[in-house]
Design a protein around this motif. Structure first.
Motif, mmCIF file in Angstrom:
data_model
loop_
_atom_site.group_PDB
_atom_site.id
_atom_site.type_symbol
_atom_site.label_atom_id
_atom_site.label_comp_id
_atom_site.label_asym_id
_atom_site.label_seq_id
_atom_site.Cartn_x
_atom_site.Cartn_y
_atom_site.Cartn_z
ATOM 1 N N GLY A 1 1.086 -1.164 0.022
ATOM 2 C CA GLY A 1 0.192 0.025 0.093
ATOM 3 C C GLY A 1 0.689 0.780 -0.005
ATOM 4 N N HIS A 2 -0.256 2.519 -0.739
ATOM 5 C CA HIS A 2 1.139 3.525 -0.556
ATOM 6 C C HIS A 2 1.534 4.007 0.471
ATOM 7 N N ASP A 3 0.662 4.165 1.577
ATOM 8 C CA ASP A 3 1.430 4.648 3.196
ATOM 9 C C ASP A 3 2.448 3.670 3.680
ATOM 10 N N ASP A 4 1.827 2.472 3.099
ATOM 11 C CA ASP A 4 3.118 1.469 3.977
ATOM 12 C C ASP A 4 4.148 1.640 3.484
ATOM 13 N N TYR A 5 3.878 2.022 2.151
ATOM 14 C CA TYR A 5 5.406 2.115 1.239
ATOM 15 C C TYR A 5 6.492 3.499 1.385
ATOM 16 N N VAL A 6 5.464 4.023 1.975
ATOM 17 C CA VAL A 6 6.331 5.697 2.202
ATOM 18 C C VAL A 6 6.461 5.347 3.750
ATOM 19 N N ALA A 7 6.109 4.737 4.146
ATOM 20 C CA ALA A 7 6.079 5.181 6.104
ATOM 21 C C ALA A 7 7.328 3.703 6.062
ATOM 22 N N MET A 8 7.456 3.094 5.224
ATOM 23 C CA MET A 8 8.630 1.868 5.424
ATOM 24 C C MET A 8 10.099 2.110 4.483
ATOM 25 N N VAL A 9 9.634 2.828 3.237
ATOM 26 C CA VAL A 9 11.124 3.190 2.394
ATOM 27 C C VAL A 9 11.698 4.754 3.174
ATOM 28 N N GLN A 10 11.027 5.449 4.116
ATOM 29 C CA GLN A 10 11.353 6.337 4.645
ATOM 30 C C GLN A 10 11.906 6.392 5.598
ATOM 31 N N GLN A 11 11.393 5.207 6.950
ATOM 32 C CA GLN A 11 12.235 4.648 7.472
ATOM 33 C C GLN A 11 13.601 4.366 7.237
ATOM 34 N N PHE A 12 14.078 3.481 5.491
ATOM 35 C CA PHE A 12 14.983 2.059 5.447
ATOM 36 C C PHE A 12 15.869 3.230 4.719
ATOM 37 N N VAL A 13 15.331 4.618 4.350
ATOM 38 C CA VAL A 13 16.453 5.470 3.726
ATOM 39 C C VAL A 13 17.263 6.175 5.178
ATOM 40 N N ARG A 14 16.280 6.356 5.782
ATOM 41 C CA ARG A 14 17.320 6.991 7.628
ATOM 42 C C ARG A 14 17.939 5.642 8.030
ATOM 43 N N ILE A 15 18.015 4.806 8.052
ATOM 44 C CA ILE A 15 18.804 3.504 8.594
ATOM 45 C C ILE A 15 19.934 3.653 7.838
ATOM 46 N N GLY A 16 19.529 3.700 6.844
ATOM 47 C CA GLY A 16 20.425 3.768 5.011
ATOM 48 C C GLY A 16 21.835 4.806 5.441
ATOM 49 N N ALA A 17 20.973 5.940 6.093
ATOM 50 C CA ALA A 17 21.625 7.456 5.750
ATOM 51 C C ALA A 17 22.928 6.946 7.092
ATOM 52 N N GLU A 18 22.396 6.585 8.465
ATOM 53 C CA GLU A 18 22.881 6.494 9.217
ATOM 54 C C GLU A 18 23.827 5.463 9.526
ATOM 55 N N THR A 19 24.056 4.547 8.028
ATOM 56 C CA THR A 19 25.701 3.878 8.453
ATOM 57 C C THR A 19 26.409 5.001 7.978
ATOM 58 N N GLY A 20 26.426 5.877 7.752
ATOM 59 C CA GLY A 20 27.125 7.068 6.808
ATOM 60 C C GLY A 20 27.737 6.717 5.017
#
Length: 527
Positions: A322-341
């Protein structure tokens, strides 16, 4: 034909000199100080194999030598170089190892194609007097190898790097996971709150592969990379000025993870493994804490073993999310990825979320407007991979023994991959990180088949990514492409002999199961 007229990619500036040519003699040496030792040794290795000459690496110079020089005040970008050839010697200058490596590839092409053949010592090694000044249009010039649908060994990946690097392609994107398989080892962490069985990712997912009846053989190959394997690939790639970009694809394309880790499923039951080539039918759950725990652990481990700055998190074809689920998950995944440096990269669907500064969007298909908006508003860089101009898995012709046909406008030959400008849809050059040609492997089963789909189209992309739009010409490129045939054939590279090109040689037929050596459409004459 003068050898300066066969260079690919075309340099920014080439000026033939009205003076005697340079002749490489058995007494020649290669001059290089310590910082230039690696590109000098690579050049020496190539020339020794072809000529039989000793070509020692020295620190002084005399007439008849080849000199590789670092110049800190060199007026050019990090991959720029100059190459000056006179009767008395060859001088290659740059301010980085990458620049010297690029110059070595140009010098390699100035020698006759027989230099690629081991012990061709009877030839005369003459190159014209010329001044070349060169630099790339885009910093990122890549290929993608889908090792998820069908596996490629470490040695096979290294062989692909060898071929691509000579055309100044400098990025290799490895698609490591998908519905059918999981190809990268993830260790069991000391802290594992949900008790996720990470070892199952490769124990089960490493045995996965796609199955397509039309492919030969029908089922893809199994396997996975240990973390040390991945480090070894990167170390080898670095010697060829190639950066490796790993991709873990989610929240779609995740059935292999759902099969290996029961806790990633809302009902706690592992999904069955799949071999279907169909896409868009699997998804992570936005409501499960284990989803984010899993993604954090996987990306953290992958970032820790990745030498380069980029971490690709997929984000494409999540059709049942679902669109809302996609945005919620990918937003978190992007943050997690960025936190790795690392700098986070995703397919263009992930432009729907708020991206961190410096994120990279890889455009492949669909709505281009969000990509342009992100480039303008968040400063995101773009890798251009529009399917109709870069997808190397597409068929050359409808009766091709391998390849796919879903992209509108196909079948595709070299020209569709050459006759386009990455700066399109409102994007400017400074917003474009570069160009990448993906090779999806639903129908590919070995390196020779992969090469046949890659070449010559990947050569087209190499020039699109390197050479300025103003110096490119399709007719001129067709002629240079034909001259390249002998060089590729000497290297043993399988390639499709496009019928509208006058080839100096063509390659072996890499599909004995699909036809005979008399099949004319694809070229079978050996050098």
């Amino acid at each position: 034909m003068n050898t300066t007229d066969t260079l690919i990619p075309r340099p920014s500036h080439v000026a033939l000199q009205d003076s005697p040519a340079f002749r490489l003699a058995p007494t020649a040496r290669i001059r290089a100080t310590a910082p230039a030792a690696q590109p000098a040794e690579q050049l020496a290795s190539l020339l020794r194999a072809g000529t039989g000459f000793e070509l020692p690496i020295v620190e002084d110079t005399r007439p008849g030598d080849i000199s590789l020089e670092f110049a800190e005040a060199f007026d050019g970008g990090p991959e720029a170089y100059t190459l000056n050839v006179t009767e008395d010697g060859v001088r290659l200058t740059a301010r980085t190892q990458a620049g010297l490596f690029n110059g070595v590839q140009t010098l390699r092409q100035l020698f006759p194609a027989s230099i690629e053949k081991a012990d061709a010592s009877s030839a005369e090694w003459v190159i014209p007097a010329v001044d070349i000044a060169d630099a790339p249009r885009f910093a990122y010039r890549g290929l993608m190898l889908d090792v998820a649908r069908s596996f490629f060994t470490v040695e096979e990946v290294k062989a692909q790097i060898d071929v691509m690097a000579q055309f100044k392609l400098n990025a290799l994107h490895l698609h490591l996971t998908d519905d059918q398989s999981w190809r990268i080892e993830i260790h069991e962490p000391e802290q594992n709150p949900s008790g996720l069985p990470y070892a199952q990712l490769t124990a089960l997912g490493g045995q996965g592969a796609v199955e397509v009846p039309a492919a030969v053989p029908a089922r893809g190959r199994e396997g996975f990379y240990t973390q040390q394997d991945f480090k070894d690939i990167q170390a080898y790639a670095a010697t060829k000025n190639v950066l490796v970009i790993p991709e873990i694809d989610f929240p779609g394309h995740v059935n292999a993870a759902l099969a290996a880790i029961p806790q990633l499923n809302p009902d706690g039951q592992a999904k069955p493994m799949s071999t279907t080539p169909d896409v868009g039918w699997s998804t992570f759950s936005a409501d499960l804490p284990a989803t984010y725990e899993f993604v954090r652990e996987v990306l953290s481990q992958l970032a820790a073993i990745t030498d380069g700055p980029y971490l690709h998190i997929g984000g494409d074809e999540a059709h049942v999310t679902g669109h809302d689920d996609y945005v919620a998950m990918v937003q978190q995944f992007v943050r997690i990825g960025a936190e790795t440096g690392k700098t986070v990269v995703g397919w263009n669907e992930f432009a729907a979320v708020e991206l961190p500064e410096g994120a990279v969007i890889q455009y492949w298909h669909g709505d281009f407007a969000p990509v342009v908006r992100q480039a303008e508003e968040s400063g995101a860089k773009v890798i251009m991979s529009p399917a109709a101009n870069t997808y190397l898995d597409q068929k050359y012709a409808s009766d091709s023994p391998i390849g796919l046909e879903w992209v509108e406008g196909g079948p595709f030959t070299w020209s569709e991959y050459y006759n386009w400008d990455p700066a399109q849809g409102g994007l400017k050059d400074h917003q474009i990180l570069g160009v990448e040609g993906p090779l999806w492997t639903e129908t590919v089963r070995n390196n020779e088949q992969a090469q046949w789909l890659l070449y010559p189209r990947a050569v087209s992309l190499a020039e699109v990514a390197w050479s300025g739009q103003e110096v490119r010409n399709a007719g001129d490129f067709r002629r240079r492409l034909g001259a390249l045939g002998e060089r590729l054939a000497q290297q043993g590279v399988a390639f499709q002999a496009a019928p509208d090109v006058e080839w100096s040689a063509t390659s072996k037929w890499p599909f004995p199961e699909a036809g005979t050596s008399s099949t004319p459409e694809y070229g079978t004459i050996e050098a």
